[in-house]
Motif scaffolding. Sequence first.
Motif, mmCIF file in Angstrom:
data_model
loop_
_atom_site.group_PDB
_atom_site.id
_atom_site.type_symbol
_atom_site.label_atom_id
_atom_site.label_comp_id
_atom_site.label_asym_id
_atom_site.label_seq_id
_atom_site.Cartn_x
_atom_site.Cartn_y
_atom_site.Cartn_z
ATOM 1 N N LEU A 35 0.821 -1.215 0.000
ATOM 2 C CA LEU A 35 0.000 0.000 0.000
ATOM 3 C C LEU A 35 0.853 1.263 0.000
ATOM 4 C CD1 LEU A 35 -2.860 -0.929 2.519
ATOM 5 C CD2 LEU A 35 -2.991 -0.841 0.030
ATOM 6 N N LYS A 36 2.124 1.122 0.374
ATOM 7 C CA LYS A 36 3.000 2.296 0.420
ATOM 8 C C LYS A 36 3.232 2.899 -0.964
ATOM 9 C CE LYS A 36 5.483 0.925 4.617
ATOM 10 N NZ LYS A 36 6.809 0.587 5.215
ATOM 11 N N SER A 37 2.943 2.131 -2.001
ATOM 12 C CA SER A 37 3.124 2.656 -3.360
ATOM 13 C C SER A 37 2.026 3.636 -3.759
ATOM 14 C CB SER A 37 3.163 1.497 -4.365
ATOM 15 O OG SER A 37 1.919 0.810 -4.393
ATOM 16 N N PHE A 38 0.941 3.715 -2.957
ATOM 17 C CA PHE A 38 -0.165 4.629 -3.267
ATOM 18 C C PHE A 38 0.028 5.957 -2.551
ATOM 19 C CE2 PHE A 38 -1.916 0.412 -4.002
ATOM 20 C CZ PHE A 38 -2.622 0.583 -5.181
ATOM 21 N N ASP A 39 -0.394 7.011 -3.211
ATOM 22 C CA ASP A 39 -0.285 8.349 -2.608
ATOM 23 C C ASP A 39 -1.290 8.550 -1.483
ATOM 24 O OD1 ASP A 39 1.780 9.582 -4.360
ATOM 25 O OD2 ASP A 39 0.289 9.170 -5.915
ATOM 26 N N ALA A 40 -2.432 7.880 -1.563
ATOM 27 C CA ALA A 40 -3.450 7.983 -0.511
ATOM 28 C C ALA A 40 -4.236 6.685 -0.463
ATOM 29 C CB ALA A 40 -4.384 9.165 -0.757
ATOM 30 N N ILE A 41 -4.796 6.415 0.715
ATOM 31 C CA ILE A 41 -5.583 5.200 0.931
ATOM 32 C C ILE A 41 -6.897 5.606 1.575
ATOM 33 C CG2 ILE A 41 -5.659 2.974 2.129
ATOM 34 C CD1 ILE A 41 -2.516 3.235 2.258
ATOM 35 N N VAL A 42 -8.003 5.007 1.104
ATOM 36 C CA VAL A 42 -9.320 5.253 1.698
ATOM 37 C C VAL A 42 -9.876 3.909 2.171
ATOM 38 C CG1 VAL A 42 -11.562 6.348 1.420
ATOM 39 C CG2 VAL A 42 -9.653 7.100 0.001
ATOM 40 N N LEU A 43 -10.089 3.809 3.468
ATOM 41 C CA LEU A 43 -10.584 2.573 4.063
ATOM 42 C C LEU A 43 -12.102 2.617 4.162
ATOM 43 C CD1 LEU A 43 -7.992 2.313 7.001
ATOM 44 C CD2 LEU A 43 -7.815 1.340 4.685
ATOM 45 N N CYS A 44 -12.756 1.718 3.441
ATOM 46 C CA CYS A 44 -14.226 1.666 3.407
ATOM 47 C C CYS A 44 -14.691 0.225 3.573
ATOM 48 C CB CYS A 44 -14.747 2.250 2.093
ATOM 49 S SG CYS A 44 -14.287 3.962 1.801
ATOM 50 N N GLY A 45 -14.114 -0.459 4.555
ATOM 51 C CA GLY A 45 -14.384 -1.876 4.726
ATOM 52 C C GLY A 45 -15.657 -2.211 5.463
ATOM 53 N N GLY A 46 -16.398 -1.197 5.924
ATOM 54 C CA GLY A 46 -17.673 -1.457 6.579
ATOM 55 C C GLY A 46 -17.529 -1.886 8.022
ATOM 56 N N ALA A 47 -18.672 -2.092 8.668
ATOM 57 C CA ALA A 47 -18.730 -2.591 10.045
ATOM 58 C C ALA A 47 -19.215 -4.031 9.976
ATOM 59 C CB ALA A 47 -19.673 -1.733 10.884
ATOM 60 N N THR A 48 -18.294 -4.976 10.045
ATOM 61 C CA THR A 48 -18.640 -6.365 9.751
ATOM 62 C C THR A 48 -18.471 -7.312 10.940
ATOM 63 O OG1 THR A 48 -16.403 -6.646 8.847
ATOM 64 C CG2 THR A 48 -18.157 -6.152 7.278
ATOM 65 N N GLU A 49 -18.139 -6.761 12.116
ATOM 66 C CA GLU A 49 -18.070 -7.592 13.319
ATOM 67 C C GLU A 49 -19.489 -7.862 13.811
ATOM 68 O OE1 GLU A 49 -15.853 -9.214 14.772
ATOM 69 O OE2 GLU A 49 -13.893 -8.358 14.297
ATOM 70 N N ARG A 50 -19.926 -9.098 13.730
ATOM 71 C CA ARG A 50 -21.318 -9.432 14.018
ATOM 72 C C ARG A 50 -21.549 -9.594 15.517
ATOM 73 N NH1 ARG A 50 -21.144 -14.048 9.303
ATOM 74 N NH2 ARG A 50 -20.505 -12.626 7.640
ATOM 75 N N ARG A 51 -22.661 -9.070 15.967
ATOM 76 C CA ARG A 51 -23.023 -9.185 17.379
ATOM 77 C C ARG A 51 -23.585 -10.581 17.651
ATOM 78 N NH1 ARG A 51 -25.514 -4.859 17.656
ATOM 79 N NH2 ARG A 51 -24.135 -3.551 18.925
ATOM 80 N N SER A 52 -23.220 -11.150 18.794
ATOM 81 C CA SER A 52 -23.727 -12.452 19.189
ATOM 82 C C SER A 52 -24.476 -12.314 20.512
ATOM 83 C CB SER A 52 -22.578 -13.458 19.322
ATOM 84 O OG SER A 52 -23.088 -14.770 19.517
ATOM 85 N N LEU A 53 -24.742 -13.437 21.169
ATOM 86 C CA LEU A 53 -25.464 -13.442 22.444
ATOM 87 C C LEU A 53 -24.693 -14.253 23.481
ATOM 88 C CD1 LEU A 53 -29.142 -14.155 21.276
ATOM 89 C CD2 LEU A 53 -28.278 -11.999 22.196
ATOM 90 N N PRO A 54 -24.638 -13.784 24.736
ATOM 91 C CA PRO A 54 -23.997 -14.561 25.805
ATOM 92 C C PRO A 54 -24.991 -15.541 26.416
ATOM 93 C CG PRO A 54 -24.672 -12.437 26.656
ATOM 94 C CD PRO A 54 -25.084 -12.451 25.203
ATOM 95 N N THR A 55 -25.522 -16.410 25.568
ATOM 96 C CA THR A 55 -26.640 -17.271 25.954
ATOM 97 C C THR A 55 -26.213 -18.736 25.937
ATOM 98 O OG1 THR A 55 -28.159 -15.674 24.956
ATOM 99 C CG2 THR A 55 -29.030 -17.869 25.403
ATOM 100 N N PRO A 56 -26.559 -19.518 26.959
ATOM 101 C CA PRO A 56 -26.229 -20.943 26.959
ATOM 102 C C PRO A 56 -26.750 -21.642 25.713
ATOM 103 C CG PRO A 56 -27.055 -20.278 29.121
ATOM 104 C CD PRO A 56 -27.262 -19.108 28.205
ATOM 105 N N GLY A 57 -25.919 -22.516 25.147
ATOM 106 C CA GLY A 57 -26.311 -23.277 23.967
ATOM 107 C C GLY A 57 -26.071 -22.559 22.660
ATOM 108 N N ILE A 58 -25.408 -21.399 22.700
ATOM 109 C CA ILE A 58 -25.186 -20.601 21.485
ATOM 110 C C ILE A 58 -24.355 -21.369 20.459
ATOM 111 C CG2 ILE A 58 -23.096 -19.484 22.360
ATOM 112 C CD1 ILE A 58 -25.768 -17.651 20.344
ATOM 113 N N ASP A 59 -23.612 -22.397 20.925
ATOM 114 C CA ASP A 59 -22.759 -23.172 20.029
ATOM 115 C C ASP A 59 -23.504 -24.308 19.337
ATOM 116 O OD1 ASP A 59 -23.170 -24.600 22.366
ATOM 117 O OD2 ASP A 59 -21.191 -25.551 22.323
ATOM 118 N N ALA A 60 -24.821 -24.392 19.535
ATOM 119 C CA ALA A 60 -25.602 -25.484 18.942
ATOM 120 C C ALA A 60 -25.569 -25.436 17.416
ATOM 121 C CB ALA A 60 -27.044 -25.419 19.432
#
Length: 487
Positions: A225-250
């Motif tokens: 990436l150092k070869s570019f004069d500028a970088i624009v990060l537009c990767g979104g918000a992709t960390e998904r929310r889960s639940l602290p609930t028993p059995g979530i691994d089912a």
Amino acid sequence: MGKVTGFKEFERQDEANFPVEERIKHYKEFTIPLAEEQIKKQGSRCMDCGIPFCHSGCPLGNLIPDFNHMVHQGEWQKASWILHSTNNFPEFTGRLCPAPCEKSCVLGLIEDPVSIENIEKNIVEQAFKEGWIKPQQPKTRTGKTIAVIGSGPAGLAAAQQLNRAGHLVTVFERDDEVGGLLRYGIPNFKMEKEIIDRRIEILKLEGIVFKTNVNVGVNYNIKELKSFDAIVLCGGATERRSLPTPGIDADGVVQAMDFLTQQTKVLFGKKVENQILATDKHVIVIGGGDTGSDCIGTSNRQGAKSVVNFEIMPKPPGHRSPTTPWPFWPLQLKTSSSHEEGVERNWLINTKEFIKDKNNKLTALKTVNVEWKMVPGERPQLIEIEGTEKIWPCDLALLALGFTGPEKTLAEKLGIEFDSRSNYKADYGKYQTNIPNIFTAGDMRRGQSLIVWAISEGREAARQVDIFLMGKSELPSKDIAGDLVAM
């Protein structure tokens, strides 16, 4: 603007949908467009209000009364020019935006607001039909190179604006197709992917280079990436929310985005091993937002035995709540086309356990009814109601709980600072991170938000990058958008 008495003569008219029993048999869009004369009448309802608040409701600052007036007069090409002067992709927003502009429409104070979103969609479709949307290649090139990481609406908007400024733009997308969540996160029945493809072809002809299956920092060395004069990060918000609930691994508890992405990929002939299917299953969708609605529509199309929706918040009122007065975005019950296709909706309900058999297969959910205790000056408290526990048969639980923020890997490798909400830190209006030549926009900067906000941020970030590289910019800003139109 419009016809002086238009809003008195004509009622709001929206597109109709094909019948439920017909549309759930396929994954195509199912709206029935209005005739051109009907759209012109809808444009005439724009009431020549003294101060139009639709501008402030729209994150793009779209010149709404102006294009409504042109539609009323049958000046479709002028309407398209006005619309595109502030919005790079009205074919996306015209289908997917919740239309905050309509909620702040002055006419909405006394009658149904102007059908702005549908007018917008019809303008851009008319423009594509007539061939008015053509590649706009820059007259000169600056020689400056820019990397845009992420090809969702923020990345695409930033790329197009920077290319128009004459810079050489390369867009990196880690998936196999361009479009971000527009491609695989939005079901085809809400927006057919050919809508994305035709716009991408325009961008390619304008000179933008797209590289797919490139995950920067994983299979693409971050040092390059150092070869570019500028970088624009537009990767979104992709960390998904889960639940602290028993059995979530089912086996059977699935993140909504995995479910939706697989269905779209299969629809286009892509190989998906062990596809998650709702066919003949009792499906429970946890989360009452747009993604939850998309899961409901997809589950019904796959032939689910039953579809139930859980929401932990109270049921919103049928009309605008006094707590969210005009022109603010209203607290109000939303019933989507997917809800109409069949679902049992439940509010104020919390999942206590995912019940599974000895083979770790999900068989049921245990829930409890809740209420929210409001204490002035304190955070709302969730109170479980004694004696309300219930067991729900369930073979597939879809977690449509939203996203907690962007993935941290790229920021950590680049040395980007985070803000207090775990987003990539960059001030609104500047979009510049703690590393001067690296900018960020869209959900990666602001957190999970709307497509229209992503396009707005991509455009505004592009202007700031241009200023950084060139010392000035002729790219438009929404703060000066009104200067663009002089009819």
